[in-house]
Each structure stands twice: as structure tokens, then as C-alpha cells.
Design a protein around this motif. Structure first.
Motif, mmCIF file in Angstrom:
data_model
loop_
_atom_site.group_PDB
_atom_site.id
_atom_site.type_symbol
_atom_site.label_atom_id
_atom_site.label_comp_id
_atom_site.label_asym_id
_atom_site.label_seq_id
_atom_site.Cartn_x
_atom_site.Cartn_y
_atom_site.Cartn_z
ATOM 1 N N ALA A 289 0.827 -1.201 0.000
ATOM 2 C CA ALA A 289 0.000 0.000 0.000
ATOM 3 C C ALA A 289 0.865 1.256 0.000
ATOM 4 O O ALA A 289 0.558 2.239 -0.692
ATOM 5 N N ILE A 290 1.948 1.244 0.768
ATOM 6 C CA ILE A 290 2.874 2.378 0.788
ATOM 7 C C ILE A 290 3.546 2.533 -0.570
ATOM 8 O O ILE A 290 3.697 3.647 -1.084
ATOM 9 N N ALA A 291 3.928 1.420 -1.158
ATOM 10 C CA ALA A 291 4.569 1.474 -2.475
ATOM 11 C C ALA A 291 3.660 2.135 -3.504
ATOM 12 O O ALA A 291 4.123 2.874 -4.377
ATOM 13 N N ALA A 292 2.344 1.880 -3.404
ATOM 14 C CA ALA A 292 1.398 2.438 -4.371
ATOM 15 C C ALA A 292 1.235 3.944 -4.214
ATOM 16 O O ALA A 292 0.839 4.626 -5.167
ATOM 17 N N LYS A 293 1.553 4.469 -3.040
ATOM 18 C CA LYS A 293 1.338 5.890 -2.758
ATOM 19 C C LYS A 293 2.628 6.711 -2.792
ATOM 20 O O LYS A 293 2.586 7.937 -2.630
ATOM 21 N N THR A 294 3.769 6.054 -2.937
ATOM 22 C CA THR A 294 5.059 6.739 -2.903
ATOM 23 C C THR A 294 5.881 6.327 -4.113
ATOM 24 O O THR A 294 5.524 5.401 -4.843
ATOM 25 N N SER A 295 7.034 6.983 -4.288
ATOM 26 C CA SER A 295 7.862 6.651 -5.443
ATOM 27 C C SER A 295 9.335 6.440 -5.113
ATOM 28 O O SER A 295 10.068 5.855 -5.911
ATOM 29 N N ARG A 296 9.778 6.904 -3.941
ATOM 30 C CA ARG A 296 11.210 6.886 -3.649
ATOM 31 C C ARG A 296 11.559 6.209 -2.332
ATOM 32 O O ARG A 296 12.582 5.525 -2.230
#
Length: 339
Positions: A64-71
Motif C-alpha cells: 500500500a505504501i509502495a502504491a502511494k510513494t515513489s522513492r
């Protein structure tokens, strides 16, 4: 220069907390990671405990964090190998790493005392507390072997889908993942073992009490032992070392209300459940910015590590934790040369 992350337990409590439910805890964990990335924080890391009112299985949260962030790196500290099936774990972690575009930093280990007696038995593992110590290491090494992509499974003579001949490996394969595995070590001997097997070193706010020196000095020795063992082992990539610190800057009245009194500002020695040897617990760093810069600048283990995780009081909500991280990133980290 150092990588700076936060470490959250993801607690929720029906009373005396701004985070009262599991749904709120998971949602705010994602929100905090998003805001931390905006501040330039390098990592969002989460503790893993079973049978507790906090983060359990970490992979849905990491995705879920990966889907909302990029770096931002997405890590664990640590997945308790007493509970894990290495095969299922390898699939879960590789899938999460692929989804995150190779941002997973997976901390694994034996784990800490749990909320229930022999909780792994409910997972189907009938071992005693003494036996499970060795089993946890064996599972970690099996997991490491699986994520390296070595084919091992005999193919079906009539597979459902077309496939190349030969043995099969677990999929989806993530080739960089083996360099992103960390062992949570509590002693110099365990740190050396981690180095020998090619895992990065993760050291928390407590270590085995192996001398009468301050916590940060004992922890620094652990990191140096790890680095020496790594060099001797001759692995083909550079290792990373990580320490965790509780840092609470006092810059306003709310900070004083929460942390000016009653916090552990000295090292303490005690015993963990099932541990025959004593443990030393590192102090919390609490004070105004100038004071914290001075004290943190004298911390030997921080000097040795390339990554530092800041423990955050997740029950105080996203806004307050963003405030803590903002002070650290803007005022403390630059003054110490971390950024």
C-alpha cells in the motif's frame, strides 16, 4: 551522509490514544510514509509482532505504501522467523519488492518476546522456545537461498501453462532483493553470523550486555565486528548497517507536555523473557535541538552506521509524527552532517 528512516510499531489502543483501531493504524502508517517522503526521509520501517494491537503481517502495508510513494525505502524491523514458512515468505516478499520497484528493505530475525506463549505453535510449528532459536536461523538461510532464484522444483510433465524445460524457481523473481535483507542482531556473535551469511546488520535500541560500557559504545563494537566479518567473507556487494534511536526534540509546549518528564534519558540494564544474559537498553534522546545535536554527535554507534531509524510514537497521530521528523530533517540532521 546517512540514510534516515522512521520506525513505527503501528500501535492502536481503544483508550488513551489518538489511534484507536487497526484500520486507522494501517491507514495512518501509509499517510505517514507519504508525508515522510515529502520531507526527504529515506525509509518507512515497521515493527512486526503477532497477537498484539499493532502491525502484524507487513506485506499488505508495504504494498500500500509502495502504491502511494515513489522513492522511500519500505522496511521491517523485524519479521519474526519463528512464525515463517520460507517458501510462502519468499513469494510474498518478492511480489512486494516487484510492486515497490525494488524498494523493500526486509529485516528478519528471531524476534522478541511475544504476547502469547509459543505463538508459533498456532502457525503449525511444534517447537520449544529453546529449539526455535536454531529453527529461526535455519528458516532465514532457506529464505535467502530461495530469493536468489536457484531453480529447485521438478516440473509437471503436463503443466497447466507452457514453460521452458528444467527445474522451476519461485516467481516473481526479484534479482536485487538478496542485497536488501537485514538480520536483527543483539550481540557481537550474531552480528558476525549475519555478515558471514551476507545479510545487512540491523541493531535496535537494545543489545546484549557484553561489557560495562555505555550502550552506544557496546553497539558500535557490534557494528565493527560485523564489518570485519563481512570483509573476511568477501561478499560481492557492500553491506549496510543500521541503528535505531528514540529522538524527541523539544521545540514547543506540546513537546514538553509529552516528553519533558518521565522519559528514559539514561541507559538501563535488564532482562528479556527467556534470556539468561542481561540486556542494555539505550536511552532516549530528549531535549532542545542544540542539546540533541551535541549528544547525538557523541554517539559512537551512529558514527559507525550508514542508516539511522527514528522511532516514532505512532499513537500520537500523523501530524505530530510529521512534526518530529520535520525538526530532525531540517534542524538536527544537517547540523550533524547526516544530510
Amino acid at each position: 551522509m546517512k540514510k534516515i528512516g522512521f520506525l513505527s510499531f503501528g500501535f492502536w489502543q481503544p483508550n488513551n490514544s489518538l489511534v484507536t483501531t487497526a484500520q486507522q493504524s494501517y491507514q495512518e502508517s501509509v499517510e505517514l510514509a507519504v508525508e515522510a517522503e515529502k520531507l526527504g526521509v529515506d525509509g518507512a520501517w515497521f515493527r512486526v509482532h503477532h497477537f498484539a494491537d499493532q502491525i502484524g503481517t507487513p506485506y499488505p502495508l508495504m504494498a500500500a505504501i509502495a502504491a502511494k510513494t515513489s522513492r522511500i525505502e519500505i522496511g521491517t524491523g523485524v519479521v519474526d522467523m519463528r512464525y515463517e514458512n520460507p517458501y510462502m515468505m519468499a513469494e510474498n516478499v518478492m511480489s512486494t519488492d516487484v510492486l515497490s520497484q525494488n524498494r523493500v528493505q526486509l529485516g528478519v530475525g528471531r524476534g522478541s518476546p511475544e504476547q502469547v506463549e509459543d505463538g508459533w505453535k498456532y502457525w503449525g510449528y511444534d517447537y520449544s522456545e529453546e529449539e526455535i532459536k536454531d529453527v529461526a536461523r535455519e528458516r532465514a538461510l532457506k529464505f535467502l537461498d530461495l530469493i536468489k532464484g536457484r531453480p529447485f522444483a521438478k516440473p509437471n510433465a503436463q503443466p497447466m501453462f507452457p514453460q521452458a524445460p528444467g527445474l522451476r524457481r519461485l516467481e516473481p523473481f526479484s534479482p536485487t532483493l538478496p542485497q536488501h535483507i537485514w538480520w536483527g542482531a543483539g550481540s557481537q556473535a550474531t552480528a558476525v553470523w549475519a555478515a558471514q551469511h551476507g545479510m545487512n546488520l540491523q541493531s535496535s535500541t537494545l543489545v546484549n550486555y557484553e561489557s560495562n560500557e555505555p550502550f552506544h559504545v557496546q553497539q558500535a563494537k557490534q557494528l565493527r565486528a560485523f564489518k570485519a566479518a563481512w570483509a573476511e567473507a568477501g561478499h560481492d556487494f557492500a553491506p549496510r548497517t543500521l541503528v535505531t534511536r528514540s529522538i524527541m526534540p523539544i521545540v514547543n509546549d506540546l513537546d514538553r507536555q509529552y516528553f519533558a518528564e518521565g522519559t528514559q534519558t539514561q541507559d538501563e540494564v535488564g532482562y528479556l523473557a527467556y534470556h539468561q544474559n542481561p540486556t542494555i537498553f539505550g536511552k532516549m534522546y530528549v531535549g532542545e535541538v542544540d542539546q540533541l545535536v551535541k549528544e547525538l554527535g557523541e554517539d559512537e554507534a551512529i558514527k559507525e552506521a550508514d542508516t539511522i531509524l527514528i522511532t516514532v510514537p505512532s499513537t500520537l497521530g500523523v501530524a505530530y509524527n510529521v512534526h518530529i521528523l520535520q525538526v530532525i530533517m531540517q534542524d538536527i540532521a544537517p547540523a550533524l552532517g547526516w544530510k
